[in-house]
Design a protein around this motif. Structure first.
Motif, PDB file in Angstrom:
ATOM      1  N   LYS A   1      12.419  21.219  15.348  1.00  0.00           N
ATOM      2  CA  LYS A   1      11.475  20.943  16.224  1.00  0.00           C
ATOM      3  C   LYS A   1      11.156  19.159  16.832  1.00  0.00           C
ATOM      4  O   LYS A   1      10.941  19.770  17.924  1.00  0.00           O
ATOM      5  N   ALA A   2      10.920  18.766  15.733  1.00  0.00           N
ATOM      6  CA  ALA A   2      11.052  17.541  15.581  1.00  0.00           C
ATOM      7  C   ALA A   2      12.052  16.772  16.789  1.00  0.00           C
ATOM      8  O   ALA A   2      12.218  15.699  17.219  1.00  0.00           O
ATOM      9  N   ARG A   3      13.287  17.440  16.581  1.00  0.00           N
ATOM     10  CA  ARG A   3      14.701  16.275  16.403  1.00  0.00           C
ATOM     11  C   ARG A   3      15.129  17.576  18.368  1.00  0.00           C
ATOM     12  O   ARG A   3      15.528  17.282  19.129  1.00  0.00           O
ATOM     13  N   ASN A   4      14.276  18.742  18.425  1.00  0.00           N
ATOM     14  CA  ASN A   4      14.177  19.414  19.755  1.00  0.00           C
ATOM     15  C   ASN A   4      15.788  19.811  19.428  1.00  0.00           C
ATOM     16  O   ASN A   4      16.780  19.620  20.689  1.00  0.00           O
ATOM     17  N   VAL A   5      16.044  20.960  18.459  1.00  0.00           N
ATOM     18  CA  VAL A   5      17.617  20.935  18.285  1.00  0.00           C
ATOM     19  C   VAL A   5      17.339  22.594  18.348  1.00  0.00           C
ATOM     20  O   VAL A   5      16.504  22.846  18.317  1.00  0.00           O
ATOM     21  N   ARG A   6      17.969  23.431  19.412  1.00  0.00           N
ATOM     22  CA  ARG A   6      17.895  24.789  19.506  1.00  0.00           C
ATOM     23  C   ARG A   6      18.917  25.321  18.447  1.00  0.00           C
ATOM     24  O   ARG A   6      20.071  25.199  18.233  1.00  0.00           O
ATOM     25  N   ILE A   7      18.370  25.933  17.021  1.00  0.00           N
ATOM     26  CA  ILE A   7      19.279  26.405  16.129  1.00  0.00           C
ATOM     27  C   ILE A   7      18.801  27.876  15.762  1.00  0.00           C
ATOM     28  O   ILE A   7      17.810  28.557  16.822  1.00  0.00           O
ATOM     29  N   ALA A   8      20.202  28.539  15.280  1.00  0.00           N
ATOM     30  CA  ALA A   8      20.118  29.932  14.948  1.00  0.00           C
ATOM     31  C   ALA A   8      20.095  30.091  13.749  1.00  0.00           C
ATOM     32  O   ALA A   8      20.706  28.931  12.895  1.00  0.00           O
ATOM     33  N   LEU A   9      19.791  30.882  12.707  1.00  0.00           N
ATOM     34  CA  LEU A   9      19.200  30.690  11.219  1.00  0.00           C
ATOM     35  C   LEU A   9      20.745  31.471  10.488  1.00  0.00           C
ATOM     36  O   LEU A   9      20.786  33.446  11.507  1.00  0.00           O
ATOM     37  N   VAL A  10      21.686  31.649   9.954  1.00  0.00           N
ATOM     38  CA  VAL A  10      22.720  32.537  10.092  1.00  0.00           C
ATOM     39  C   VAL A  10      22.976  32.513   7.861  1.00  0.00           C
ATOM     40  O   VAL A  10      22.617  31.371   7.219  1.00  0.00           O
ATOM     41  N   GLY A  11      22.653  33.493   7.507  1.00  0.00           N
ATOM     42  CA  GLY A  11      22.042  33.848   6.046  1.00  0.00           C
ATOM     43  C   GLY A  11      20.701  34.460   6.160  1.00  0.00           C
ATOM     44  O   GLY A  11      20.236  35.729   5.766  1.00  0.00           O
ATOM     45  N   ALA A  12      20.168  33.160   5.845  1.00  0.00           N
ATOM     46  CA  ALA A  12      18.821  33.568   5.565  1.00  0.00           C
ATOM     47  C   ALA A  12      18.646  34.763   4.408  1.00  0.00           C
ATOM     48  O   ALA A  12      17.087  35.807   5.060  1.00  0.00           O
ATOM     49  N   SER A  13      18.813  34.856   4.048  1.00  0.00           N
ATOM     50  CA  SER A  13      17.929  35.464   2.149  1.00  0.00           C
ATOM     51  C   SER A  13      17.042  36.347   2.184  1.00  0.00           C
ATOM     52  O   SER A  13      16.687  36.854   1.990  1.00  0.00           O
ATOM     53  N   GLU A  14      16.311  34.406   2.442  1.00  0.00           N
ATOM     54  CA  GLU A  14      14.687  34.753   1.776  1.00  0.00           C
ATOM     55  C   GLU A  14      14.295  34.621   3.040  1.00  0.00           C
ATOM     56  O   GLU A  14      12.690  34.170   2.996  1.00  0.00           O
ATOM     57  N   GLY A  15      14.253  34.484   4.575  1.00  0.00           N
ATOM     58  CA  GLY A  15      13.918  34.387   5.285  1.00  0.00           C
ATOM     59  C   GLY A  15      12.390  35.594   5.652  1.00  0.00           C
ATOM     60  O   GLY A  15      11.680  34.841   6.312  1.00  0.00           O
ATOM     61  N   TRP A  16      12.192  36.716   5.196  1.00  0.00           N
ATOM     62  CA  TRP A  16      11.523  37.509   4.992  1.00  0.00           C
ATOM     63  C   TRP A  16      10.233  37.289   4.641  1.00  0.00           C
ATOM     64  O   TRP A  16       8.414  36.698   4.186  1.00  0.00           O
ATOM     65  N   LYS A  17      10.330  35.537   3.254  1.00  0.00           N
ATOM     66  CA  LYS A  17       9.237  34.537   3.042  1.00  0.00           C
ATOM     67  C   LYS A  17       8.883  34.022   3.442  1.00  0.00           C
ATOM     68  O   LYS A  17       7.293  33.980   3.879  1.00  0.00           O
ATOM     69  N   VAL A  18       9.092  33.547   4.842  1.00  0.00           N
ATOM     70  CA  VAL A  18       8.713  32.786   5.801  1.00  0.00           C
ATOM     71  C   VAL A  18       8.583  32.821   7.415  1.00  0.00           C
ATOM     72  O   VAL A  18       9.165  31.789   8.436  1.00  0.00           O
ATOM     73  N   ALA A  19       9.203  34.361   7.471  1.00  0.00           N
ATOM     74  CA  ALA A  19       8.790  35.264   8.637  1.00  0.00           C
ATOM     75  C   ALA A  19       8.434  34.658  10.074  1.00  0.00           C
ATOM     76  O   ALA A  19       8.690  34.292  10.766  1.00  0.00           O
TER      77      ALA A  19
END
Length: 428
Positions: free
Chosen positions: A256-274
């Motif tokens: 967000k700070a750097r204005n970068v368009r990202i996609a997350l790959v893996g994110a095994s703990e993504g549910w915690k910060v969904a």
């Protein structure tokens, strides 16, 4: 049972007819359950007309003129599926270095780190890889080639791109930059996660000219600077491999700070910060079969990861953590497992079609059934997310592809070895 066999024979006969017109790009598929993977949703008893390799019309009672006709008898028709983020076509045999092209090795250790984001793995793509038919006969029509982090200490692997399984040499759509953060990248940045953010900030300073090219601290070549400039400040997509919840939060904040368009790959703990991922509108590529703490970044891994994120409003797509190139055919199982643990079926299908296509900027080419799009299609015996069912035919650009691979040929050879003559080496 007899009626079922007759229906299967009828479909098989129609498909055989389609196979005899491999070079034809005109086709009328009648009476299919069309899963469009678009805002049109699922259309029952619907026809799809293909002209010159593209979808010309969708509806009921279409007039196909002289186009070959295939009666789907209500079977599911989907876009050709996404085979995940992997190395198909750039890694044939992992133990044979001459067949491995997905990684750029540049020295060893942090002292010799060379960051080469200009490395483009798609220039090594081999469309004749024997792995491609293995995935294609399972209903998969395209994939995202990944550039892996190199052994020279750089957590930036380079660029990859989407490729079709139709024999084309060139990728489709824009390039994607691959970065490994968290535990996977720490050993490439001085052994500390903090080193990753320090080096990322330095790279941005280089791109913006705050560190001269001839500085002893510079890490980028002129081509590397030009490449990274395309991804910072709202440019191309950056695929970030990361798992731990705290690392994901930091990636979201940095992007967000750097204005970068990202996609997350893996994110095994993504549910915690969904909720945070959904609010940032960041797509996630997950392996739903990764349910054990493979390392300290994945302590919170769970089979419900995809479902929890999807239900929180995250766009979820699928990939495999390991051996993706050889086991891309298991992507349907990955999606099916997500459904069995609470992910809506339509969202899971989108994870193999619409979501990856939109994420990687190829939504106008693949990932959906709509008028004007290429006819990359798959017809199924039943639910495409149920591994008990199979693809009966795959079309790429309206052309029926051979439904065979090295595996099926070996299977048929040895199942019927007493019915056909074999070379002397195989005789008892």
């Amino acid at each position: 049972m007899k009626r079922l066999m007759m229906k299967q024979l009828a479909i098989g006969g129609a498909l055989a007819l389609a196979s005899t017109t491999v070079l034809a790009q005109d086709l009328l598929i009648r009476n299919a359950t069309v899963h469009t993977a678009t805002s049109q949703g699922t259309l029952q008893g619907t026809d799809v007309l293909v002209r010159n390799g593209r979808i010309s019309a969708i509806g009921r009672g279409l007039n196909g003129g002289n186009a070959p006709v295939l009666d789907a008898q209500g079977k599911p028709l989907t876009p050709a599926l996404f085979a995940g983020i992997n190395d198909i076509g750039v890694e044939e045999v992992s133990g044979e270095s001459a067949t491995v092209d997905h990684r750029l090795s540049l020295g060893s250790g942090n002292k010799d780190m060379q960051v080469r984001p200009e490395f483009d793995v798609t220039t090594a793509y081999n469309p004749e890889s024997v792995l491609i038919p293995v995935a294609r006969v399972e209903g998969f029509g395209w994939t995202m080639l990944a550039a892996s982090p190199n052994s020279g200490g750089s957590f930036i692997g380079g660029q990859g791109g989407a490729v079709r399984f139709d024999g084309s040499l060139d990728p489709i759509g824009p390039k994607v930059l691959f970065i490994a953060l968290g535990g996977d990248g720490a050993n490439l940045t001085g052994g500390s996660r903090a080193g990753q953010w320090m080096i990322l900030d330095q790279l941005i300073d280089e791109v913006r000219g705050r560190i001269p090219q001839d500085s002893q601290f510079a890490l980028l070549t002129p081509a590397g600077r030009a490449t990274l400039a395309k991804y910072f400040g709202g440019g191309g997509r950056v695929a970030v491999g990361v798992h731990r919840a705290s690392d994901i939060r930091r990636v979201l904040r940095w992007a967000k700070a750097r204005n970068v368009r990202i996609a997350l790959v893996g994110a095994s703990e993504g549910w915690k910060v969904a909720d945070g991922i959904a609010a940032a509108k960041v797509p996630v590529f997950v392996d739903t079969l990764a349910n054990l703490p493979g390392d300290f970044d994945q302590i919170g891994a769970t089979l419900e990861n995809a479902a929890r994120m999807s239900n929180a409003g995250v766009d979820v797509a699928f990939t495999l953590s390991d051996s993706g190139s050889h086991y891309a055919r298991k992507m349907r199982q990955v999606a099916g497992n997500a459904v069995s643990y609470g992910m809506p079926w339509e969202a899971a299908l989108a994870g193999l079609t619409r979501v990856p296509a939109q994420t990687f900027g190829v939504g106008d080419e693949v990932g959906g059934i709509a008028v004007g799009r290429r006819a990359d299609l798959a017809l199924w015996t039943g639910d495409p997310l149920d591994v008990a069912h199979t693809a009966t035919q795959v079309w790429m650009g309206g052309r029926a592809t051979p439904m065979k691979s090295r595996q099926t040929e070996l299977r048929d050879r040895y199942l019927h070895r007493n019915e056909t003559a074999l070379p002397p080496a195989y005789s008892r």
